[in-house]
Design a protein around this motif. Sequence first.
Motif, short mmCIF file in Angstrom:
data_model
loop_
_atom_site.label_atom_id
_atom_site.label_comp_id
_atom_site.label_asym_id
_atom_site.label_seq_id
_atom_site.Cartn_x
_atom_site.Cartn_y
_atom_site.Cartn_z
N GLY A 118 50.11 57.64 10.14
CA GLY A 118 50.22 58.74 11.08
C GLY A 118 51.14 58.37 12.22
N LYS A 119 51.34 59.32 13.13
CA LYS A 119 52.24 59.07 14.25
C LYS A 119 51.55 58.39 15.41
CE LYS A 119 55.45 62.79 13.12
NZ LYS A 119 56.14 64.02 13.59
N GLY A 120 50.24 58.33 15.36
CA GLY A 120 49.50 57.62 16.38
C GLY A 120 48.95 58.51 17.48
N THR A 121 47.92 58.00 18.13
CA THR A 121 47.34 58.67 19.29
C THR A 121 47.13 57.62 20.38
OG1 THR A 121 45.55 60.13 20.04
CG2 THR A 121 44.95 58.42 18.48
N LEU A 122 47.50 57.96 21.60
CA LEU A 122 47.46 57.01 22.70
C LEU A 122 46.08 56.98 23.34
CD1 LEU A 122 48.87 55.07 24.69
CD2 LEU A 122 49.54 57.10 26.01
N VAL A 123 45.57 55.77 23.49
CA VAL A 123 44.33 55.55 24.22
C VAL A 123 44.66 54.69 25.43
CG1 VAL A 123 42.07 54.46 24.18
CG2 VAL A 123 42.88 55.72 22.18
N THR A 124 44.32 55.21 26.60
CA THR A 124 44.55 54.48 27.84
C THR A 124 43.22 54.27 28.53
OG1 THR A 124 46.74 55.51 28.09
CG2 THR A 124 45.80 54.42 30.02
N VAL A 125 42.91 53.02 28.81
CA VAL A 125 41.65 52.68 29.47
C VAL A 125 41.95 52.16 30.86
CG1 VAL A 125 39.51 51.38 29.31
CG2 VAL A 125 40.69 52.09 27.22
N SER A 126 41.40 52.82 31.86
CA SER A 126 41.64 52.43 33.24
C SER A 126 40.45 51.61 33.76
CB SER A 126 41.84 53.65 34.12
OG SER A 126 40.67 54.43 34.14
#
Length: 127
Positions: A118-126
Motif C-alpha cells: 500500500g501507499k502507507g498511512t502516517l502515524v505521529t505520536v507526540s
Amino acid sequence: QVRLVESGGGLVQAGASLRLSCAASGFPFSDYAMGWFRQAPGKEQEFIAAIKWGADSTKYADSMEGRFTISKDNAKNTVYLQMNSLTVEDTSVYYCARDRQRRRSFTPTRKQDFNLWGKGTLVTVSS
C-alpha cells in the motif's frame, strides 16, 4: 484493480492506542498472508507483524510483540494492526503488504516475501 489501501493513521499522544486498517481488493485475499511494516524518517523500513493466509498463525518483531496485534478478516478483505501504548518512537509511515506466494505454508516476515504494497498511512505520536 489489485491494491492495498491503509487507513487509520493520525496524530496521537504518547500512551494512546490506534487501529490501522488495510483494505485489499482485486485478488483472493483469503489465500494470502499479510504483513505490516513501518518506516520512520531517515530510517530503514522495518518489519512489524505478519499473519498467515488462514489467519491461524502470526509473527511479530521482537520489539513489537505485546504492544501490537495483527488480525485478518477474510470476510471483509481487511487486515488490521492494533497498536497500544504508543511512544514517540512509533512515529512512522505504516505500510501493509501482501505475500508474493499464495497459501504459503508458513508466515512470512522478510520484506522480500511481499510483492504488493500500500501507499502507507502516517502515524505521529507526540510526547
